[in-house]
Write a protein that holds these residues in place. Structure first.
Motif, mmCIF file in Angstrom:
data_model
loop_
_atom_site.group_PDB
_atom_site.id
_atom_site.type_symbol
_atom_site.label_atom_id
_atom_site.label_comp_id
_atom_site.label_asym_id
_atom_site.label_seq_id
_atom_site.Cartn_x
_atom_site.Cartn_y
_atom_site.Cartn_z
ATOM 1 N N ILE A 1 64.722 76.723 23.200
ATOM 2 C CA ILE A 1 64.732 78.082 23.764
ATOM 3 C C ILE A 1 65.510 79.016 22.828
ATOM 4 O O ILE A 1 65.060 80.124 22.510
ATOM 5 C CB ILE A 1 65.370 78.086 25.181
ATOM 6 C CG1 ILE A 1 64.481 77.299 26.154
ATOM 7 C CG2 ILE A 1 65.603 79.508 25.678
ATOM 8 C CD1 ILE A 1 65.099 77.051 27.531
ATOM 9 N N CYS A 2 66.676 78.549 22.369
ATOM 10 C CA CYS A 2 67.504 79.373 21.473
ATOM 11 C C CYS A 2 66.721 79.757 20.225
ATOM 12 O O CYS A 2 66.757 80.911 19.768
ATOM 13 C CB CYS A 2 68.776 78.618 21.081
ATOM 14 S SG CYS A 2 69.829 78.262 22.481
ATOM 15 N N ASP A 3 65.980 78.788 19.678
ATOM 16 C CA ASP A 3 65.198 79.078 18.467
ATOM 17 C C ASP A 3 64.091 80.086 18.761
ATOM 18 O O ASP A 3 63.884 81.034 18.007
ATOM 19 C CB ASP A 3 64.579 77.781 17.909
ATOM 20 C CG ASP A 3 65.634 76.906 17.237
ATOM 21 O OD1 ASP A 3 66.661 77.462 16.787
ATOM 22 O OD2 ASP A 3 65.434 75.677 17.182
ATOM 23 N N VAL A 4 63.364 79.870 19.869
ATOM 24 C CA VAL A 4 62.224 80.745 20.182
ATOM 25 C C VAL A 4 62.675 82.190 20.365
ATOM 26 O O VAL A 4 62.046 83.127 19.878
ATOM 27 C CB VAL A 4 61.476 80.249 21.447
ATOM 28 C CG1 VAL A 4 60.473 81.293 21.941
ATOM 29 C CG2 VAL A 4 60.748 78.950 21.155
ATOM 30 N N ILE A 5 63.775 82.386 21.084
ATOM 31 C CA ILE A 5 64.188 83.774 21.376
ATOM 32 C C ILE A 5 65.027 84.379 20.250
ATOM 33 O O ILE A 5 65.406 85.548 20.315
ATOM 34 C CB ILE A 5 64.957 83.865 22.715
ATOM 35 C CG1 ILE A 5 66.281 83.090 22.635
ATOM 36 C CG2 ILE A 5 64.085 83.384 23.883
ATOM 37 C CD1 ILE A 5 67.227 83.354 23.816
ATOM 38 N N GLY A 6 65.315 83.574 19.207
ATOM 39 C CA GLY A 6 66.048 84.111 18.059
ATOM 40 C C GLY A 6 67.559 84.136 18.255
ATOM 41 O O GLY A 6 68.232 85.037 17.759
ATOM 42 N N GLU A 7 68.094 83.149 18.959
ATOM 43 C CA GLU A 7 69.545 83.036 19.120
ATOM 44 C C GLU A 7 70.003 81.633 18.710
ATOM 45 O O GLU A 7 70.600 80.897 19.503
ATOM 46 C CB GLU A 7 69.963 83.302 20.583
ATOM 47 C CG GLU A 7 69.733 84.688 21.084
ATOM 48 C CD GLU A 7 70.681 85.724 20.471
ATOM 49 O OE1 GLU A 7 71.654 85.338 19.777
ATOM 50 O OE2 GLU A 7 70.416 86.923 20.673
ATOM 51 N N PRO A 8 69.735 81.223 17.456
ATOM 52 C CA PRO A 8 70.071 79.848 17.064
ATOM 53 C C PRO A 8 71.559 79.521 17.188
ATOM 54 O O PRO A 8 71.925 78.362 17.432
ATOM 55 C CB PRO A 8 69.584 79.769 15.607
ATOM 56 C CG PRO A 8 69.455 81.188 15.151
ATOM 57 C CD PRO A 8 69.120 81.999 16.355
ATOM 58 N N ASP A 9 72.420 80.546 17.114
ATOM 59 C CA ASP A 9 73.867 80.285 17.214
ATOM 60 C C ASP A 9 74.271 79.759 18.597
ATOM 61 O O ASP A 9 75.282 79.073 18.734
ATOM 62 C CB ASP A 9 74.674 81.566 16.942
ATOM 63 C CG ASP A 9 74.500 82.030 15.511
ATOM 64 O OD1 ASP A 9 73.959 81.243 14.698
ATOM 65 O OD2 ASP A 9 74.877 83.174 15.216
ATOM 66 N N TRP A 10 73.456 80.103 19.619
ATOM 67 C CA TRP A 10 73.789 79.665 20.983
ATOM 68 C C TRP A 10 73.720 78.141 21.112
ATOM 69 O O TRP A 10 74.257 77.566 22.056
ATOM 70 C CB TRP A 10 72.814 80.303 21.995
ATOM 71 C CG TRP A 10 73.128 81.739 22.313
ATOM 72 C CD1 TRP A 10 74.080 82.514 21.733
ATOM 73 C CD2 TRP A 10 72.482 82.562 23.302
ATOM 74 N NE1 TRP A 10 74.076 83.780 22.277
ATOM 75 C CE2 TRP A 10 73.102 83.835 23.254
ATOM 76 C CE3 TRP A 10 71.451 82.377 24.205
ATOM 77 C CZ2 TRP A 10 72.723 84.875 24.081
ATOM 78 C CZ3 TRP A 10 71.078 83.416 25.029
ATOM 79 C CH2 TRP A 10 71.706 84.659 24.975
ATOM 80 N N LYS A 11 73.048 77.484 20.168
ATOM 81 C CA LYS A 11 72.907 76.022 20.269
ATOM 82 C C LYS A 11 74.256 75.314 20.153
ATOM 83 O O LYS A 11 74.460 74.240 20.710
ATOM 84 C CB LYS A 11 71.968 75.506 19.160
ATOM 85 C CG LYS A 11 70.531 75.946 19.357
ATOM 86 C CD LYS A 11 69.577 75.204 18.438
ATOM 87 C CE LYS A 11 69.557 75.807 17.061
ATOM 88 N NZ LYS A 11 68.460 75.287 16.212
ATOM 89 N N THR A 12 75.172 75.932 19.432
ATOM 90 C CA THR A 12 76.470 75.279 19.212
ATOM 91 C C THR A 12 77.644 76.077 19.769
ATOM 92 O O THR A 12 78.756 75.569 19.862
ATOM 93 C CB THR A 12 76.690 75.093 17.690
ATOM 94 O OG1 THR A 12 76.406 76.348 17.042
ATOM 95 C CG2 THR A 12 75.779 74.016 17.130
ATOM 96 N N HIS A 13 77.380 77.312 20.188
ATOM 97 C CA HIS A 13 78.456 78.182 20.686
ATOM 98 C C HIS A 13 78.999 77.630 22.014
ATOM 99 O O HIS A 13 78.225 77.281 22.915
ATOM 100 C CB HIS A 13 77.886 79.587 20.898
ATOM 101 C CG HIS A 13 78.940 80.638 21.066
ATOM 102 N ND1 HIS A 13 79.796 80.663 22.129
ATOM 103 C CD2 HIS A 13 79.258 81.708 20.291
ATOM 104 C CE1 HIS A 13 80.601 81.711 22.021
ATOM 105 N NE2 HIS A 13 80.298 82.365 20.901
ATOM 106 N N ALA A 14 80.335 77.558 22.131
ATOM 107 C CA ALA A 14 80.949 76.960 23.327
ATOM 108 C C ALA A 14 80.538 77.664 24.627
ATOM 109 O O ALA A 14 80.509 77.046 25.696
ATOM 110 C CB ALA A 14 82.472 76.991 23.192
ATOM 111 N N ASP A 15 80.221 78.958 24.552
ATOM 112 C CA ASP A 15 79.852 79.703 25.767
ATOM 113 C C ASP A 15 78.423 79.421 26.244
ATOM 114 O O ASP A 15 78.060 79.788 27.367
ATOM 115 C CB ASP A 15 79.957 81.222 25.519
ATOM 116 C CG ASP A 15 81.395 81.678 25.443
ATOM 117 O OD1 ASP A 15 82.290 80.874 25.777
ATOM 118 O OD2 ASP A 15 81.626 82.834 25.032
#
Ligand code: COA
Length: 417
Positions: A279-293
């Protein structure tokens, strides 16, 4: 090919929606369903919501496929005798009269059981035994008293009823299961029994997860509800949850391209934990994959509004069908909001027989929902609903095997209208 319920005779005393959905299912499985209707008017729905003057309504035709119709005044002495004969001949009597009607007609369970100990008597009522047992009930009453309305809609809005007829068709479905189960038990016991299903109970059964949440409230807030992320305290009852998913995988309805003018340009999007990284990749938020939040489901719960707002920025760039195609490439669960118009035109639903075109002698062709339950060895062949009393003679002659003189006497008495 033989049908699963071939040989089973159903004495169908149902009307309106709840009972007819049950007996229609049994007919699709091959039972011989004999619908008893009052002479003159028949099932009240024949004349309700008519789109073509003096032609059986779609309300009626779509709930009474594959049945035979006999007109019979059960308050007429000869009519009572025919009914008694039918009780002795059939396997199951299905009814959804108001409480007490069958007793007043002179056919309480004890009388039926004495006449035909193998007969199964299946009834739908609004409520089970208790303070409301004598009430007449329609769909929305059941939705309201079964827990659906108080848990449907938005937290700050009115309770809502749903378009799905969970009170009527839902209870009909429950009753059908009760009937085939009783038929199965009869193969061992040789005896009939009473099968009852209250609409309130049927709706509550479908609202099981909301009673689950009621008890979870005793141990803290319901963290998957949007309300939690919005910092709004929970009361003492399961709240309305808008379009929040009822399970542990948060989901919402999101706008798609064209939402400004198309009331159904939306998609249901589920942030299922195992596909979060995709999902993170599709919507263009790859940083969310590892971000603690954002990386772990628990961390996301208080941020669901922000997360779905970001996902919606992406879905708004696609039509609901484009979004569906892209998301399914990554196994991300989603569902476009399909209008009834889109469903009616759906080729695959027509190919499987879930949508069927039926020809009716008075109204011509119409579209209906076929049997959603597919049996490989007992496929349903949808046959148009009967005209009022269309099979009266045939049933008296072929099912009850009455001689012509007796049939004439019954007719002369006015029992068949
Ligand atoms: N010959 C003679 N009389 C007949 C008849 C026939 N073939 N078929 C029905 N009737 C009579 C009944 O005997 C009854 O008469 P009575 O009240 O004098 O005893 C009368 O018709 C009306 O039956 P009733 O069931 O009370 O109909 P209604 O239109 O007043 O109420 C419901 C409709 C749906 C509210 C009510 O039937 C009900 O609560 N059913 C149970 C719950 C349910 O299924 N609700 C959902 C329906 S989708």
């Amino acid at each position: 090919m033989s049908k699963a319920l071939e040989g089973v005779k159903i004495l169908d005393f149902t009307h309106v929606q709840s009972g007819p959905t049950c007996t229609q299912l049994l007919a699709w499985f091959g039972a011989d369903v004999i619908k008893v209707e009052r002479p003159g008017t028949g099932d009240i729905t024949r004349g309700q919501l008519q789109d073509i003057p003096n032609v059986d309504s779609l309300y009626f035709t779509m709930l009474n496929h594959n049945k035979r119709s006999i007109t019979l005044d059960t308050k007429n002495q000869k009519g009572k005798e025919v009914l008694e004969h039918l009780i002795k001949t059939c396997d199951v009597l299905v009814e959804n009269f108001a409480p007490g009607v069958l007793d007043r007609m002179g056919f309480p369970w004890e009388v039926i059981h004495a006449m035909n100990p193998r007969m199964i008597v299946a009834s739908i009522k609004g409520f089970g035994p208790g303070p409301y047992e004598d009430c007449k009930v329609y769909e929305n009453v059941a939705q309201c008293t079964g827990g659906a309305a108080s848990t449907t809609g938005f937290r700050d809005g009115l309770p809502l009823v749903t378009g799905a007829q969970i009170g009527d068709s839902g209870t009909g479905l429950h009753l059908a299961l009760g009937i085939v189960t009783a038929l199965y038990q009869r193969t061992h016991s040789g005896k009939g029994q009473m099968v009852t299903c209250a609409m309130q109970d049927g709706v509550l059964n479908l609202c099981r997860v909301k009673l689950r949440d009621q008890q979870r409230l005793d141990h803290g807030p319901l963290k998957e509800y949007s309300q939690y992320g919005e910092g709004i305290a929970f009361g003492d009852a399961t709240p309305r949850a808008g379009n929040d998913s009822g399970g542990g995988q948060p989901g919402r309805i999101l706008k798609c391209k064209g939402w400004e003018t198309d009331p159904n340009a939306y998609i249901y999007f589920i942030t299922q934990a195992p596909v979060w990284e995709k999902i993170c990749d599709v919507i263009g938020e790859p940083d969310w994959k590892t971000h603690a939040d954002y990386a772990k489901p628990a961390a996301r719960l208080s941020r669901l509004n922000e997360i779905f707002t970001r996902i919606e920025q992406w879905t708004m760039t696609k039509t609901k069908f484009e979004a569906m195609d892209i998301l399914n490439q990554y196994d991300i669960p989603c569902g476009p909001i399909l209008s009834m118009k889109e469903i009616a035109e759906d080729k695959s639903l027509r190919a499987t027989g879930t949508l069927v075109e039926v020809d009716h002698p008075e109204r011509g062709k119409y579209l209906s929902v076929g049997n959603p339950i597919k049996l490989s060895d007992s496929p349903a062949n949808v046959v148009r609903s009967p005209l009022l009393g269309e099979h009266t003679d045939e049933i008296l002659r072929d099912v009850l095997k009455l001689p012509a003189t007796q049939i004439e006497a019954i007719k002369a008495s006015g029992a068949t209208g």
